[in-house]
Scaffold this motif. Structure first.
Motif, short mmCIF file in Angstrom:
data_model
loop_
_atom_site.label_atom_id
_atom_site.label_comp_id
_atom_site.label_asym_id
_atom_site.label_seq_id
_atom_site.Cartn_x
_atom_site.Cartn_y
_atom_site.Cartn_z
N VAL A 138 -65.59 -96.26 153.68
CA VAL A 138 -66.42 -97.29 153.06
C VAL A 138 -65.92 -97.56 151.64
O VAL A 138 -65.62 -96.64 150.89
CB VAL A 138 -67.89 -96.86 153.02
CG1 VAL A 138 -68.74 -97.88 152.25
CG2 VAL A 138 -68.43 -96.66 154.43
N ARG A 170 -77.21 -100.86 149.88
CA ARG A 170 -76.53 -99.73 150.51
C ARG A 170 -76.59 -99.83 152.02
O ARG A 170 -75.59 -99.63 152.72
CB ARG A 170 -77.17 -98.42 150.05
CG ARG A 170 -76.49 -97.18 150.61
CD ARG A 170 -77.18 -95.93 150.09
NE ARG A 170 -77.23 -95.92 148.63
CZ ARG A 170 -77.98 -95.07 147.93
NH1 ARG A 170 -78.76 -94.18 148.56
NH2 ARG A 170 -77.97 -95.11 146.61
N GLU A 171 -77.77 -100.16 152.55
CA GLU A 171 -77.90 -100.31 154.00
C GLU A 171 -77.02 -101.44 154.52
O GLU A 171 -76.39 -101.32 155.57
CB GLU A 171 -79.36 -100.56 154.36
CG GLU A 171 -80.27 -99.37 154.12
CD GLU A 171 -81.73 -99.71 154.30
OE1 GLU A 171 -82.01 -100.90 154.57
OE2 GLU A 171 -82.57 -98.80 154.18
N GLN A 174 -73.39 -100.31 154.54
CA GLN A 174 -73.11 -99.42 155.66
C GLN A 174 -73.00 -100.21 156.96
O GLN A 174 -72.14 -99.92 157.80
CB GLN A 174 -74.18 -98.35 155.75
CG GLN A 174 -74.16 -97.36 154.60
CD GLN A 174 -75.33 -96.40 154.62
OE1 GLN A 174 -76.32 -96.62 155.33
NE2 GLN A 174 -75.24 -95.33 153.86
N ARG A 175 -73.88 -101.21 157.11
CA ARG A 175 -73.84 -102.02 158.34
C ARG A 175 -72.55 -102.82 158.41
O ARG A 175 -71.89 -102.87 159.45
CB ARG A 175 -75.03 -102.97 158.39
CG ARG A 175 -75.11 -103.77 159.68
CD ARG A 175 -76.11 -104.91 159.57
NE ARG A 175 -75.71 -105.90 158.59
CZ ARG A 175 -74.77 -106.81 158.82
NH1 ARG A 175 -74.11 -106.85 159.97
NH2 ARG A 175 -74.45 -107.69 157.89
N ALA A 177 -69.72 -102.15 156.91
CA ALA A 177 -68.60 -101.23 157.11
C ALA A 177 -68.52 -100.78 158.56
O ALA A 177 -67.42 -100.70 159.14
CB ALA A 177 -68.73 -100.03 156.18
N ALA A 178 -69.68 -100.51 159.18
CA ALA A 178 -69.68 -100.09 160.58
C ALA A 178 -69.18 -101.21 161.48
O ALA A 178 -68.39 -100.97 162.41
CB ALA A 178 -71.09 -99.66 160.99
N THR A 210 -65.82 -91.26 149.66
CA THR A 210 -66.81 -92.08 150.37
C THR A 210 -66.80 -91.73 151.86
O THR A 210 -65.87 -91.07 152.35
CB THR A 210 -66.52 -93.58 150.20
OG1 THR A 210 -65.23 -93.89 150.74
CG2 THR A 210 -66.56 -93.96 148.73
N ALA A 211 -67.81 -92.22 152.56
CA ALA A 211 -67.99 -91.86 153.97
C ALA A 211 -66.90 -92.47 154.85
O ALA A 211 -66.45 -93.59 154.64
CB ALA A 211 -69.36 -92.34 154.44
N VAL A 213 -65.94 -94.06 158.35
CA VAL A 213 -66.63 -94.79 159.42
C VAL A 213 -65.72 -95.06 160.61
O VAL A 213 -66.17 -95.54 161.64
CB VAL A 213 -67.21 -96.12 158.91
CG1 VAL A 213 -68.40 -95.86 157.99
CG2 VAL A 213 -66.15 -96.95 158.20
#
Length: 266
Positions: A138, A170-171, A174-175, A177-178, A210-211, A213
């Motif tokens: 991300v 943030r949500e 994440q969406r 990025a997913a 960072t995360a 994905v």
């Protein structure tokens, strides 16, 4: 890990299996798992590349203990991979899973005979191909910012609005990025012969800030490697919400099926 060995044996050597190839040649002087030279065990038209492993460290009981030692496990994995990687540079190889240890050469030869059709078929499928990895992380702030409402309400209300906006952003990030990771994987899988999407690694393992994905593996024909790398670069430009990391070529670890009940010590 199922076993049928004698756990009291702690002298002599066992046989560590690195991988199976179709040819007869093994890299000259290549050190195996315990620093001993690798050698070949041939049967049924196939060749198992092995190295001798002292039972004091690689016998059943000792191996069970050592597999709980992360430093030992890392050293063993590096030594094992070095052999598999060298073999893959010369042709197709079916990598053995880490810590596959047999009592003697006869046991290794029996595996080649009993699993001949499966191993031969896998070698044919892997010929002229290698595994490439693509990880996606991300990128914070790569998505549109959420505007705060202009109404009043005092300092407390303003704080709650900012906090709500941060969580919403943030949500949304994440969406996005997913969704981007799914699109990247679909494009790369369409170019490759086969693809696997592994579970993302934890930050403690990946070492990334960072995360993760996307943790994809792709089996690609040798004559299409440049095109695959070019596609990965194009996708990185199309998806600024992701930082893509391309690695390879690797031995095809992700594309070798393992029997469910295969023992690690036999």
């Amino acid at each position: 890990m199922t076993t049928n060995s004698d756990p009291t044996r702690d002298t002599g050597t066992a046989v560590w299996l690195h991988g199976v190839v179709a040819g007869t040649a093994t890299p000259a002087g290549l050190p195996g798992i315990a620093g001993t030279p690798v050698r070949a065990v041939a049967a049924a038209g196939l060749v198992a590349v092995v190295s001798d492993a002292p039972l004091s460290e690689y016998g059943e009981a000792a191996l069970r203990r050592n597999l709980e030692d992360l430093a030992w496990l890392e050293r063993a994995a590096r030594a094992h991979h070095a052999v598999v990687d060298a073999l893959s540079r010369s042709g197709a190889v079916v990598p053995a899973r880490l810590a596959t240890v047999h009592r003697d050469d006869d046991r290794v030869a029996r595996v080649l005979v009993e699993r001949h059709d499966e191993l031969a078929g896998t070698l044919a499928r892997l010929a002229g191909r290698a595994e490439w990895g693509v990880k996606g992380y991300v990128v914070p702030g790569a998505t549109p910012r959420v505007e705060e409402p202009a109404d009043g309400g005092g300092a407390g209300a303003a704080y709650l609005r900012r906090r709500r906006a941060q969580l919403t952003a943030r949500e949304e990030g994440q969406r996005v990025a997913a969704d981007g990771a799914a699109a990247v994987h679909a494009a790369l899988a369409g170019y490759a012969v086969a693809a696997r999407r592994h579970a993302p690694q934890d930050r403690r393992l990946s070492g990334a800030p960072t995360a993760m994905v996307l943790n994809g593996a792709y089996l690609v024909d040798r004559d299409r490697w440049d095109g695959f790398a070019g596609l990965a670069r194009e996708l990185a430009e199309q998806h600024p919400e992701l930082r893509l990391e391309l690695t390879g070529p690797w031995p095809p670890y992700s594309f070798v099926a393992e029997p469910e009940a295969e023992p690690a010590w036999a």
